[in-house]
Scaffold this motif. Sequence first.
Motif, short mmCIF file in Angstrom:
data_model
loop_
_atom_site.label_atom_id
_atom_site.label_comp_id
_atom_site.label_asym_id
_atom_site.label_seq_id
_atom_site.Cartn_x
_atom_site.Cartn_y
_atom_site.Cartn_z
N UNK A 19 0.85 -1.19 0.00
CA UNK A 19 0.00 0.00 0.00
C UNK A 19 0.89 1.24 0.00
N UNK A 20 0.28 2.36 -0.32
CA UNK A 20 1.04 3.61 -0.36
C UNK A 20 1.12 4.24 1.03
N UNK A 21 2.32 4.42 1.49
CA UNK A 21 2.56 5.08 2.77
C UNK A 21 2.49 6.60 2.56
N UNK A 22 1.87 7.34 3.48
CA UNK A 22 1.89 8.80 3.33
C UNK A 22 3.33 9.31 3.20
N UNK A 23 3.53 10.24 2.27
CA UNK A 23 4.88 10.76 2.03
C UNK A 23 5.53 11.28 3.30
N UNK A 24 4.72 11.85 4.19
CA UNK A 24 5.26 12.42 5.41
C UNK A 24 5.85 11.41 6.36
N UNK A 25 5.61 10.13 6.13
CA UNK A 25 6.23 9.09 6.96
C UNK A 25 7.55 8.60 6.39
N UNK A 26 7.94 9.13 5.24
CA UNK A 26 9.25 8.84 4.66
C UNK A 26 9.66 10.04 3.82
N UNK A 27 9.80 11.18 4.50
CA UNK A 27 10.03 12.45 3.80
C UNK A 27 11.52 12.67 3.57
N UNK A 28 11.87 12.89 2.30
CA UNK A 28 13.26 13.15 1.97
C UNK A 28 13.49 14.66 1.84
N UNK A 29 14.60 15.19 2.36
CA UNK A 29 14.83 16.63 2.30
C UNK A 29 14.84 17.20 0.88
N UNK A 30 15.22 16.39 -0.11
CA UNK A 30 15.23 16.93 -1.48
C UNK A 30 13.82 17.12 -2.02
N UNK A 31 12.80 16.70 -1.28
CA UNK A 31 11.42 17.01 -1.65
C UNK A 31 11.00 18.40 -1.17
N UNK A 32 11.84 19.04 -0.39
CA UNK A 32 11.51 20.38 0.10
C UNK A 32 11.05 20.36 1.54
N UNK A 33 10.48 21.48 1.98
CA UNK A 33 9.93 21.59 3.33
C UNK A 33 8.51 21.04 3.29
N UNK A 34 8.27 19.96 3.99
CA UNK A 34 6.98 19.28 3.88
C UNK A 34 6.01 19.64 4.98
N UNK A 35 4.74 19.35 4.72
CA UNK A 35 3.69 19.47 5.72
C UNK A 35 3.35 18.08 6.25
N UNK A 36 2.92 18.04 7.49
CA UNK A 36 2.53 16.77 8.11
C UNK A 36 3.64 15.72 8.00
N UNK A 37 4.85 16.16 8.26
CA UNK A 37 6.01 15.25 8.22
C UNK A 37 6.22 14.65 9.61
N UNK A 38 6.18 13.34 9.71
CA UNK A 38 6.44 12.67 10.98
C UNK A 38 7.82 12.01 11.00
N UNK A 39 8.32 11.60 9.82
CA UNK A 39 9.63 10.96 9.74
C UNK A 39 10.42 11.58 8.59
N UNK A 40 11.56 12.15 8.89
CA UNK A 40 12.48 12.65 7.87
C UNK A 40 13.51 11.55 7.62
N UNK A 41 13.70 11.21 6.37
CA UNK A 41 14.65 10.17 5.98
C UNK A 41 15.77 10.83 5.20
N UNK A 42 16.97 10.80 5.76
CA UNK A 42 18.13 11.39 5.08
C UNK A 42 18.63 10.42 4.01
N UNK A 43 17.78 10.22 3.03
CA UNK A 43 18.06 9.33 1.91
C UNK A 43 18.97 10.09 0.95
N UNK A 44 20.20 9.61 0.81
CA UNK A 44 21.19 10.40 0.07
C UNK A 44 22.12 11.06 1.06
N UNK A 45 22.34 12.37 0.95
CA UNK A 45 23.28 13.04 1.86
C UNK A 45 22.85 12.93 3.32
N UNK A 46 23.78 12.53 4.16
CA UNK A 46 23.54 12.48 5.60
C UNK A 46 23.88 13.85 6.20
N UNK A 47 23.46 14.11 7.43
CA UNK A 47 23.71 15.44 8.00
C UNK A 47 25.17 15.87 7.96
N UNK A 48 26.11 14.94 8.19
CA UNK A 48 27.52 15.33 8.12
C UNK A 48 27.93 15.71 6.70
#
Length: 258
Positions: free
Chosen positions: A188-217
């Motif tokens: 099933x489709x998970x709401x985007x906000x439960x796997x939000x990638x920063x390259x998608x921009x500043x999201x609404x209703x974001x519960x989980x940010x996934x640093x998919x790609x560049x990590x904070x360091x």
Amino acid sequence: MTTELRKWYFCLNQKGFEQVWGQVRVAVASCLARTRLRPICLYNGESEAHVAQLRGLGVEVIAHRSSLEPLLRRAYGPSYDTFSGHWLRIDIPALEQEDDLVLYTDVDVMFLAHPAPPRLRKPLAAAPERYRWRYPHFNSGVLLMNVPKLRSLAEPFAASIARRFREPWSPPGHDQVSYNSFFRWRHARLPHGMNWKPYWGLGRDVSIVHFHGPKPENIRALVAGGGERFIPQYRALWQLDPEAYAHYAGLFEEFEAN
């Protein structure tokens, strides 16, 4: 089936533990601060120090070796110890005996709110990989698991993994390829906000940010004008929305400092 999530699973192996420890600390700290989830780690290793570190954060630790370890060791050879943690998640449905619905994530995540998933009738729910509109290919870094249904599919899923290892492949992406191959039309489709990638921009209703790609360091280095040593994809993803990356990296640093 209740849609209330109570447990969050993540997986680690002994080799490489120190390299991801900073991500683990923030993932757990943000989980405990922003959600009602109980963090549980499946750990493949023999380091008592690692277990103590995790328990010191408030994590329940379950020592576990993959049910597919003989197959995986043959397939990966000397590289297995590096990638063994990737495969522990397939055993979550067999280990979980209380809840019908649990959350799995990779360790490069940060929780901003308690996830409120939709009712799940399929075996799992997942969000897209790179492009928000591109289905059915999904990112396996965040999975909402319907435990009974996944348990009932354990044998055919394992058989499909074995078949894939008979085809040409290369690490480290084989586990996600296996999930997509078997669950492509079963998820099933998970709401985007439960796997939000920063390259998608500043999201609404974001519960989980996934640093998919560049990590904070990596993001810190890119912001400072460096980052030439990173794979080109990291810079390309960061350039999609440096403002969002700076925002989420800043939140990461706040959890990191506490």
